[in-house]
Motif scaffolding. Sequence first.
Motif, PDB file in Angstrom:
ATOM      1  N   TRP A 102       0.814  -1.220   0.000  1.00  0.00           N
ATOM      2  CA  TRP A 102       0.000   0.000   0.000  1.00  0.00           C
ATOM      3  C   TRP A 102       0.843   1.263   0.000  1.00  0.00           C
ATOM      4  O   TRP A 102       0.365   2.334  -0.350  1.00  0.00           O
ATOM      5  CB  TRP A 102      -0.948   0.019   1.202  1.00  0.00           C
ATOM      6  N   MET A 103       2.115   1.142   0.355  1.00  0.00           N
ATOM      7  CA  MET A 103       2.954   2.348   0.391  1.00  0.00           C
ATOM      8  C   MET A 103       3.201   2.943  -0.996  1.00  0.00           C
ATOM      9  O   MET A 103       3.108   4.168  -1.151  1.00  0.00           O
ATOM     10  CB  MET A 103       4.260   2.049   1.099  1.00  0.00           C
ATOM     11  N   LEU A 106       0.366   5.169  -1.954  1.00  0.00           N
ATOM     12  CA  LEU A 106       0.421   6.474  -1.294  1.00  0.00           C
ATOM     13  C   LEU A 106       1.467   7.373  -1.970  1.00  0.00           C
ATOM     14  O   LEU A 106       1.220   8.554  -2.226  1.00  0.00           O
ATOM     15  CB  LEU A 106       0.773   6.283   0.178  1.00  0.00           C
ATOM     16  N   PHE A 110       0.901  10.945  -3.868  1.00  0.00           N
ATOM     17  CA  PHE A 110       1.624  12.187  -3.558  1.00  0.00           C
ATOM     18  C   PHE A 110       2.313  12.733  -4.806  1.00  0.00           C
ATOM     19  O   PHE A 110       2.294  13.936  -5.062  1.00  0.00           O
ATOM     20  CB  PHE A 110       2.662  11.929  -2.458  1.00  0.00           C
ATOM     21  N   CYS A 136       8.774  11.709  -0.039  1.00  0.00           N
ATOM     22  CA  CYS A 136       7.644  11.631   0.895  1.00  0.00           C
ATOM     23  C   CYS A 136       7.634  10.274   1.591  1.00  0.00           C
ATOM     24  O   CYS A 136       7.503  10.191   2.823  1.00  0.00           O
ATOM     25  CB  CYS A 136       6.349  11.846   0.127  1.00  0.00           C
ATOM     26  N   LEU A 139      10.537   9.989   4.094  1.00  0.00           N
ATOM     27  CA  LEU A 139      10.330  10.727   5.335  1.00  0.00           C
ATOM     28  C   LEU A 139       9.265  10.059   6.192  1.00  0.00           C
ATOM     29  O   LEU A 139       9.274  10.181   7.410  1.00  0.00           O
ATOM     30  CB  LEU A 139       9.895  12.165   5.029  1.00  0.00           C
ATOM     31  N   SER A 140       8.314   9.395   5.532  1.00  0.00           N
ATOM     32  CA  SER A 140       7.209   8.810   6.282  1.00  0.00           C
ATOM     33  C   SER A 140       7.545   7.444   6.847  1.00  0.00           C
ATOM     34  O   SER A 140       7.267   7.152   8.005  1.00  0.00           O
ATOM     35  CB  SER A 140       5.977   8.682   5.380  1.00  0.00           C
ATOM     36  N   PHE A 141       8.095   6.601   6.009  1.00  0.00           N
ATOM     37  CA  PHE A 141       8.305   5.214   6.424  1.00  0.00           C
ATOM     38  C   PHE A 141       9.775   4.848   6.235  1.00  0.00           C
ATOM     39  O   PHE A 141      10.114   4.054   5.364  1.00  0.00           O
ATOM     40  CB  PHE A 141       7.445   4.267   5.589  1.00  0.00           C
TER      41      PHE A 141
ATOM     42  N   THR B 170       1.074   1.271  10.456  1.00  0.00           N
ATOM     43  CA  THR B 170       2.363   1.951  10.263  1.00  0.00           C
ATOM     44  C   THR B 170       2.102   3.445  10.247  1.00  0.00           C
ATOM     45  O   THR B 170       1.441   3.936   9.343  1.00  0.00           O
ATOM     46  CB  THR B 170       3.007   1.549   8.930  1.00  0.00           C
ATOM     47  N   PRO B 171       2.591   4.190  11.238  1.00  0.00           N
ATOM     48  CA  PRO B 171       2.339   5.630  11.233  1.00  0.00           C
ATOM     49  C   PRO B 171       3.042   6.314  10.071  1.00  0.00           C
ATOM     50  O   PRO B 171       4.121   5.889   9.646  1.00  0.00           O
ATOM     51  CB  PRO B 171       2.915   6.095  12.574  1.00  0.00           C
ATOM     52  N   ILE B 172       2.386   7.354   9.540  1.00  0.00           N
ATOM     53  CA  ILE B 172       2.967   8.119   8.430  1.00  0.00           C
ATOM     54  C   ILE B 172       3.862   9.185   9.040  1.00  0.00           C
ATOM     55  O   ILE B 172       3.390  10.251   9.432  1.00  0.00           O
ATOM     56  CB  ILE B 172       1.863   8.740   7.569  1.00  0.00           C
ATOM     57  N   GLY B 173       5.152   8.884   9.119  1.00  0.00           N
ATOM     58  CA  GLY B 173       6.073   9.734   9.871  1.00  0.00           C
ATOM     59  C   GLY B 173       6.133  11.166   9.409  1.00  0.00           C
ATOM     60  O   GLY B 173       6.373  12.077  10.199  1.00  0.00           O
ATOM     61  N   ILE B 174       5.880  11.401   8.105  1.00  0.00           N
ATOM     62  CA  ILE B 174       6.066  12.750   7.561  1.00  0.00           C
ATOM     63  C   ILE B 174       5.104  13.744   8.225  1.00  0.00           C
ATOM     64  O   ILE B 174       5.397  14.921   8.341  1.00  0.00           O
ATOM     65  CB  ILE B 174       5.879  12.752   6.031  1.00  0.00           C
ATOM     66  N   LEU B 175       3.960  13.244   8.724  1.00  0.00           N
ATOM     67  CA  LEU B 175       2.973  14.161   9.286  1.00  0.00           C
ATOM     68  C   LEU B 175       3.416  14.732  10.631  1.00  0.00           C
ATOM     69  O   LEU B 175       2.931  15.773  11.049  1.00  0.00           O
ATOM     70  CB  LEU B 175       1.625  13.464   9.434  1.00  0.00           C
ATOM     71  N   SER B 177       6.432  15.663  11.140  1.00  0.00           N
ATOM     72  CA  SER B 177       7.559  16.571  10.876  1.00  0.00           C
ATOM     73  C   SER B 177       7.029  17.851  10.211  1.00  0.00           C
ATOM     74  O   SER B 177       5.897  17.884   9.736  1.00  0.00           O
ATOM     75  CB  SER B 177       8.584  15.870   9.981  1.00  0.00           C
TER      76      SER B 177
END
Lengths: 347, 224
Positions: A102-103, A106, A110, A136, A139-141, B170-175, B177
């Motif tokens: 699913w990543m 996303l 973006f 993106c 930074l997120s995962f 899985t948390p979306i880390g970018i949010l 920051s």
Amino acid sequence: MNEERKENTLLQVSSAPHIRSHDSTQTVMLDVIIALLPLLLWGCYIFGMRALTVTLITVFSSVIFELLFNLITKKTITVLDLSAVVTGLLLSYNLPHTIPFWMPVLGAFFAIVPVKMLLGGLGKNLVNPALAGRACLLLSFSSAMTVPPVLTRLDLFESYLPGDALSGSTPLYTVLSPAEDGSSISTELLFDMFIGNESGTIGEVSALLILLGFLYLLLRKVVSWHIPLSYLGTVAFITLLFPAEGVERFDVVYMLAHLFSGGLLLAAVFMATDYVTSPITPKGRIIFGIGCGLLTVIVRYCAGNEGASYAVLTMNLLVYFIDKITVPRPFGAALPKLKIKKESKPQ
Amino acid sequence: MNAKDILLQFKNGLFDRNPLLVQVLGVCASLAITTTVSNSLYMGLAVTAVLVCSNLLISLLRRFIPEQVRIAAYIVIISGFVTIVEMVMNAYMPSAAAKLGIFLPLIVVNCIILGRAEAFASKNTPLPSIIDGFAMGAGFTIALLLLGAIREILGSGSFFGIQLFGQSYTPIGILTSPPGAFMTLGCLIALIQYLKDRLQSKTKASADQTHKDVKNKEVEPNDL
């Protein structure tokens, strides 16, 4: 009768330009896809079919997001120009094959919606969509985006496989943190990097295939040599003359290892040359390439991490200014004079 | 000062002239501290408290403060109240004060407070000024809570510190920051502009409708 005569006598001359190129966005993108496909095949060969699944998911979701955006905003359907396919391909090439499915969806969202379509679609985006999508996701995962060591490294050339010397890190990290006993990178490892028998993201591993793709694009005149060569040249120059601590100067193997490892080649050939987000003039392109190279090496040295994507993203944002200072002089025009303020005399 | 005026002031503060989402004031602190809902709540309450008190005092003193030094005078008043709020928070909720950190004393330079002092309290009587302080403070707090909720739920998978999802999330880390804060704020601003547009076109359409009706009525006798 009357109308027929009118039609016959009407001289059909269109306005200039009369010589037309057959290039369209579609053909250019098709060429890029052709140049990119061998990388996918190699990725599937070395990482297994999961690489193909990740790529297909990314490409399909990119296309579908662009189509949905077109439909929702009631604009012309722009999916057929294939740029979304290229974005999807490039994005997936920047992902490890182990990423949860699913990543990439996303990331594609973006890349396509906020980065490209919200700014007005292809041609209006400020930064390369695929790279922005990758940034993106990174930074997120960050844990899911780390490249795992390949467990099934191919025994292509059994005689000199360095065993499990690589387990735990990609070759880039081997390059960036030299062994403590002072041994430099072996030529065998360098050859593996060149062929692509190494760990990495789906599309970045094989330097050879990326260079072949570059050659194809050059021959088809899709890209010019300026950006990739000035980019890679800058990296080569710095790593040769000013290598990291513990490495001797003029270590060609070290320099080549820098060039072949990580996403540098992929970024230099396919991402930095993006028409929309690179300068127009040759001079501007060379400045752009040098800037990318400098930033890449700085990030690699200081952060101990791959800096190619952030370097290109940063330079993307500077393209407007680079274009402004490299406007070519029209043929026959006078040299720009220094502007001297005339002192107005009090009368 | 009737109920309708008060209602209008609250509507202004919460929606039409929301300090964060429409006037885009006080963005720095908002982006920095909205990583969790509880932080947002504390920040919003602190700002509201300072805003109400400073609005009241500035409104009372509006005839005594010379025009030329008004900004300095406002800042002195505001910083006095911020110091009080900071001391109270340090005494009674030290963990919250520690979480807000430097952004608690920085309320002094928050544009919302100075903006309301300049635009409203210095021109109005005490009662409307207090109501304005409450309305604007509530608007700011709600905007912060929205930002904080989105960022905490998606970015850390929790709400008020309580884990919402299981291990598989899985948390979306970018949010959590700064870039994520900018993106969330952008989306919220876009949403509120969309809502405002919808509302405006609706009222306009209904106005047109009534206009037409009136016209029709005028025309009818002639036709007959």
